[in-house]
Design a protein around this motif. Structure first.
Motif, PDB file in Angstrom:
ATOM      1  N   LEU A 119      20.936 -11.819  13.849  1.00  0.00           N
ATOM      2  CA  LEU A 119      20.780 -12.819  14.903  1.00  0.00           C
ATOM      3  C   LEU A 119      19.311 -12.998  15.269  1.00  0.00           C
ATOM      4  O   LEU A 119      18.844 -14.129  15.483  1.00  0.00           O
ATOM      5  N   ALA A 120      18.578 -11.888  15.329  1.00  0.00           N
ATOM      6  CA  ALA A 120      17.141 -11.977  15.616  1.00  0.00           C
ATOM      7  C   ALA A 120      16.428 -12.771  14.526  1.00  0.00           C
ATOM      8  O   ALA A 120      15.533 -13.581  14.810  1.00  0.00           O
ATOM      9  N   GLU A 121      16.825 -12.557  13.259  1.00  0.00           N
ATOM     10  CA  GLU A 121      16.226 -13.303  12.155  1.00  0.00           C
ATOM     11  C   GLU A 121      16.544 -14.791  12.264  1.00  0.00           C
ATOM     12  O   GLU A 121      15.671 -15.640  12.041  1.00  0.00           O
ATOM     13  N   VAL A 122      17.821 -15.089  12.618  1.00  0.00           N
ATOM     14  CA  VAL A 122      18.214 -16.503  12.764  1.00  0.00           C
ATOM     15  C   VAL A 122      17.443 -17.160  13.900  1.00  0.00           C
ATOM     16  O   VAL A 122      16.981 -18.310  13.786  1.00  0.00           O
ATOM     17  N   GLU A 123      17.291 -16.442  15.023  1.00  0.00           N
ATOM     18  CA  GLU A 123      16.542 -17.000  16.155  1.00  0.00           C
ATOM     19  C   GLU A 123      15.097 -17.256  15.774  1.00  0.00           C
ATOM     20  O   GLU A 123      14.500 -18.255  16.187  1.00  0.00           O
ATOM     21  N   LEU A 124      14.517 -16.337  14.966  1.00  0.00           N
ATOM     22  CA  LEU A 124      13.138 -16.528  14.521  1.00  0.00           C
ATOM     23  C   LEU A 124      13.020 -17.761  13.637  1.00  0.00           C
ATOM     24  O   LEU A 124      12.099 -18.575  13.801  1.00  0.00           O
ATOM     25  N   LYS A 125      13.994 -17.902  12.716  1.00  0.00           N
ATOM     26  CA  LYS A 125      13.977 -19.082  11.839  1.00  0.00           C
ATOM     27  C   LYS A 125      14.185 -20.364  12.652  1.00  0.00           C
ATOM     28  O   LYS A 125      13.572 -21.396  12.361  1.00  0.00           O
ATOM     29  N   ALA A 126      15.092 -20.279  13.649  1.00  0.00           N
ATOM     30  CA  ALA A 126      15.332 -21.458  14.490  1.00  0.00           C
ATOM     31  C   ALA A 126      14.059 -21.850  15.237  1.00  0.00           C
ATOM     32  O   ALA A 126      13.745 -23.040  15.383  1.00  0.00           O
ATOM     33  N   SER A 127      13.326 -20.840  15.708  1.00  0.00           N
ATOM     34  CA  SER A 127      12.058 -21.118  16.390  1.00  0.00           C
ATOM     35  C   SER A 127      11.069 -21.772  15.441  1.00  0.00           C
ATOM     36  O   SER A 127      10.375 -22.737  15.802  1.00  0.00           O
ATOM     37  N   GLU A 128      11.024 -21.256  14.194  1.00  0.00           N
ATOM     38  CA  GLU A 128      10.120 -21.846  13.208  1.00  0.00           C
ATOM     39  C   GLU A 128      10.546 -23.263  12.866  1.00  0.00           C
ATOM     40  O   GLU A 128       9.696 -24.154  12.696  1.00  0.00           O
ATOM     41  N   LEU A 129      11.890 -23.480  12.784  1.00  0.00           N
ATOM     42  CA  LEU A 129      12.384 -24.831  12.493  1.00  0.00           C
ATOM     43  C   LEU A 129      12.048 -25.790  13.637  1.00  0.00           C
ATOM     44  O   LEU A 129      11.765 -26.969  13.402  1.00  0.00           O
ATOM     45  N   GLY A 130      12.122 -25.267  14.879  1.00  0.00           N
ATOM     46  CA  GLY A 130      11.759 -26.106  16.021  1.00  0.00           C
ATOM     47  C   GLY A 130      10.318 -26.561  15.938  1.00  0.00           C
ATOM     48  O   GLY A 130      10.005 -27.736  16.185  1.00  0.00           O
ATOM     49  N   LYS A 131       9.426 -25.627  15.574  1.00  0.00           N
ATOM     50  CA  LYS A 131       8.018 -25.992  15.424  1.00  0.00           C
ATOM     51  C   LYS A 131       7.842 -26.980  14.266  1.00  0.00           C
ATOM     52  O   LYS A 131       7.043 -27.917  14.350  1.00  0.00           O
TER      53      LYS A 131
END
Length: 307
Positions: A119-131
Motif C-alpha cells: 500500500l505504501a508503494e502504491v501511495e508513492l506511485k499515486a503521488s508520482e502519478l499525480g505530479k
C-alpha cells in the motif's frame, strides 16, 4: 457541644454508637479521628461502643457435623467430579483451537505487514502519478496555446488573400483576366499593380481548384470581397464561360484550422437559431438577430459563447 457518655466531658467532635445512640469522644471510643473518618457513612452507622460490643449475645458454636451429612456432601462432590474428564477434554480442545488461532493471527499479521508495504508503494506511485498528471496538464495547456498561436499566425499570413471558388479550370487560362472580368461584373476595378500573386490551389478530395489572389493592400482586398458579395448571382456566365452556369463565391482565404472552426460554428449557429455567420478580416463573426451583439469566434473554446 456534646457530652461524652463515658467521662462526662463536653466535646465538639466525636462518635455516636449505632446501638445505644450515645455520644463518645475519640479517646473513650478507643478510635482515632482519622480511623473514624475512614469508616464511611454506612460503617459509622453500624459502629458500636465498647459497652454495646461486650453486651452483645455470643454466637453459639456450630454443632459437629454428623457422619451422614459428611457422606452426603462427599457424594455430591463425586457427582460434580463425574463431568471433570469431559471438562478437561473441552479445555484441551479450546487450547488447541487457541494455538491454531494464534498461528493464523501470526500469518495474518505477516500478510498485513506485506499489504502495508504494498500500500505504501502504491501511495508513492499515486503521488508520482499525480505530479506526472500536473506535468501533462501543463504540457497540454502549452500545446493548446502553441496550436492557437500557430493557427493565428497562419491566418494572419492570409489576411491580404482572397479565395475564389467555382471558376472551372481551362487550359492556357489567364487568371488576371478572370480577376478583371469578376471586377467588371462587381463594379470594382482591380489593377495588376495591387496584386502580389495569383495562383490555383487544389481542394482536398476534389478535382476542383480554387483561385487564390494575394493583394498588396488589405483594404483593396476587403473592398473587392465586399463588392463581390453584393452581387448575389455572380456566376461563370458573367465572366465569359459557355455552357451550364455555376455560382462563383468570393471569400476570405482561411487556413485549414479556421475552415474546420467555421464549419463547427455554422452547425452550432443553426442549432441555436443564429441568423448570421460571416468572415471579415480573417475572423469568424456570428449574430443571433439584429437586436443582439456580434460574437467573434477565434478558437474552439469560443464555441461556448454560442448560447
Amino acid at each position: 457541644m456534646k457530652t461524652c457518655a463515658a467521662c462526662n466531658v463536653q466535646f465538639n467532635d466525636g462518635v455516636q454508637c449505632g446501638g445505644c445512640k450515645q455520644h463518645l469522644d475519640f479517646g473513650c471510643a478507643n478510635i482515632s479521628e482519622a480511623g473514624w473518618r475512614r469508616l464511611g457513612a454506612n460503617r459509622m452507622a453500624q459502629w458500636k461502643c465498647p459497652t454495646c460490643r461486650m453486651s452483645s449475645p455470643a454466637v453459639p458454636a456450630p454443632e459437629p457435623a454428623s457422619l451422614e451429612t459428611i457422606l452426603s456432601e462427599i457424594r455430591d462432590m463425586k457427582r460434580q467430579l463425574l463431568s471433570l474428564p469431559t471438562l478437561v477434554d473441552d479445555i484441551r480442545v479450546i487450547k488447541d483451537e487457541l494455538a491454531e488461532l494464534k498461528i493464523t493471527c501470526e500469518g495474518t499479521s505477516g500478510r498485513l505487514d506485506e499489504f502495508d508495504t504494498r500500500l505504501a508503494e502504491v501511495e508513492l506511485k499515486a503521488s508520482e502519478l499525480g505530479k506526472l498528471q500536473e506535468t501533462v496538464n501543463c504540457l497540454q495547456a502549452d500545446l493548446a496555446r502553441s496550436k492557437y498561436e500557430l493557427a493565428t499566425y497562419e491566418q494572419r499570413s492570409r489576411l491580404n488573400n482572397v479565395e475564389i471558388k467555382g471558376v472551372p479550370v481551362r487550359k492556357d487560362e489567364n487568371l488576371f483576366s478572370i480577376i478583371e472580368a469578376i471586377g467588371q461584373k462587381v463594379n470594382y476595378t482591380c489593377p495588376k499593380s495591387q496584386v502580389n500573386y495569383i495562383s490555383r490551389v487544389p481542394i482536398f478530395n476534389s478535382n476542383e481548384k480554387l483561385i487564390i489572389v494575394s493583394f498588396l493592400n488589405r483594404y483593396v482586398k476587403e473592398d473587392f470581397i465586399a463588392a463581390a458579395r453584393a452581387v448575389k448571382d455572380l456566376s461563370t456566365s458573367h465572366i465569359g464561360f459557355q455552357g451550364s452556369s455555376q455560382r462563383i463565391y468570393v471569400n476570405d482565404h482561411l487556413s485549414i484550422e479556421y475552415k474546420k472552426l467555421l464549419s463547427k460554428v455554422k452547425i452550432m449557429a443553426k442549432e441555436k437559431y443564429y441568423e448570421f455567420v460571416w468572415v471579415k478580416h480573417g475572423k469568424i463573426h456570428i449574430l443571433k438577430n439584429t437586436n443582439s451583439k456580434v460574437v467573434i469566434i477565434r478558437k474552439e473554446s469560443d464555441l461556448n459563447k454560442i448560447v
